[in-house]
Design an enzyme around this catalytic site. Structure first.
Site, PDB file in Angstrom:
ATOM      1  N   ARG A 200      43.944 -15.303 -24.607  1.00 26.00           N
ATOM      2  CA  ARG A 200      43.314 -16.485 -24.416  1.00 26.00           C
ATOM      3  C   ARG A 200      42.025 -16.077 -24.258  1.00 26.00           C
ATOM      4  NH1 ARG A 200      42.594 -15.901 -18.185  1.00 26.00           N
ATOM      5  NH2 ARG A 200      45.021 -15.520 -18.161  1.00 26.00           N
TER       6      ARG A 200
ATOM      7  N   THR B 160      35.958 -19.333 -24.034  1.00 22.60           N
ATOM      8  CA  THR B 160      36.903 -21.216 -23.003  1.00 22.60           C
ATOM      9  C   THR B 160      37.937 -20.834 -22.159  1.00 22.60           C
ATOM     10  OG1 THR B 160      38.608 -21.425 -24.640  1.00 22.60           O
ATOM     11  CG2 THR B 160      36.520 -22.472 -24.992  1.00 22.60           C
TER      12      THR B 160
ATOM     13  N   ASP C 275      53.150  -6.622 -14.842  1.00 21.12           N
ATOM     14  CA  ASP C 275      52.966  -6.657 -16.191  1.00 21.12           C
ATOM     15  C   ASP C 275      54.318  -6.533 -17.120  1.00 21.12           C
ATOM     16  OD1 ASP C 275      52.594  -6.276 -19.389  1.00 21.12           O
ATOM     17  OD2 ASP C 275      50.608  -7.191 -18.526  1.00 21.12           O
TER      18      ASP C 275
ATOM     19  N   ASP D  52      54.280  -4.944 -20.114  1.00 19.00           N
ATOM     20  CA  ASP D  52      53.925  -3.146 -20.571  1.00 19.00           C
ATOM     21  C   ASP D  52      55.321  -2.487 -20.145  1.00 19.00           C
ATOM     22  OD1 ASP D  52      51.571  -2.977 -21.479  1.00 19.00           O
ATOM     23  OD2 ASP D  52      50.731  -3.280 -19.087  1.00 19.00           O
TER      24      ASP D  52
END
Ligand code: URA
Length: 210
Positions: free
Chosen positions: A105, A109, A201, A204
């Site tokens: 990401r 933006t 996650d 993870d």
């Protein structure tokens, strides 16, 4: 619900999903469960593979039987959590090829950006199945779909273990021809774009990085 979304309600899948959600499930078991769930999902996602009739000699007689006819598959894990699903999918279709897609990401933006793409050379002759355990915002999945469309994959499916309503809406409306297979649609995304209740996650927990 959308026409292109299939939720896998099979008891074995739902049982494994509960174990995946459980925060006391350790990395080794989590990894195994992700792979096993991917195998079971792959069974569903390959239900439409075409068959042709062949004659087989059994020890006793000749049987008319069926084999998969000439469809070539590619599994496309999205880095990094999708890697956890690749082994499970490949155990069912060992002749498939694997392509990798990485996205991040952009902090400015907030858009998802493709940083890595290595697809089979003949992806234009293959049906692609994208693997990502968590369909959160849907941004990475859309980047992967765009890349596969750009490279002319014959068809595209998406396998995710848990989807958010936001992610499903994004992919299902932007890409209505992409069939989405998931095991659950959870409540929402939190402010960090994690799926609630989700399973935490996935990367993870697969790789033990936290
Ligand atoms: N990615 C994850 O691993 N978990 C989430 O809940 C959302 C995205």
């Amino acid at each position: 619900m959308y026409n292109n979304v299939k939720i896998i309600e099979h008891p074995l899948v739902q049982h494994k999903l509960s174990l995946l959600r459980d925060k006391t499930t350790g990395s080794k078991e989590f990894r195994e469960l992700i792979a096993e769930t991917a195998t079971l999902m792959c069974y569903e996602a390959t239900r439409d593979l075409p068959l042709k009739e062949v004659e087989i000699s059994t020890p006793l007689a000749t049987a008319k039987s069926k084999i998969i006819s000439g469809r070539k598959l590619a599994f496309i894990p999205i880095l990094r959590a999708g890697l956890g699903m690749a082994e499970g999918a490949m155990s069912l279709v060992p002749a498939a090829k694997i392509g990798h897609i990485g996205t991040f990401r952009d902090p400015k933006t907030l858009e998802s950006v493709l940083y890595y793409s290595k697809l089979p050379e003949d992806i234009n002759e293959r049906d692609a199945i994208i693997l990502d355990p968590m369909l959160a915002t849907g941004a990475s999945a859309c980047v992967a779909i765009d890349e596969l469309k750009k490279k002319d994959a014959k068809s595209i499916k998406l396998m995710c273990i848990i989807a958010s309503p936001e992610g499903l809406e994004k992919v299902a409306t932007l890409h209505p021809e992409v069939e989405i297979y998931c095991c659950a649609v959870d409540e929402r995304l939190d402010e960090h774009k994690y799926i609630i209740p989700g399973l935490g996650d996935a990367g993870d927990r697969i790789f033990g990085t936290r």
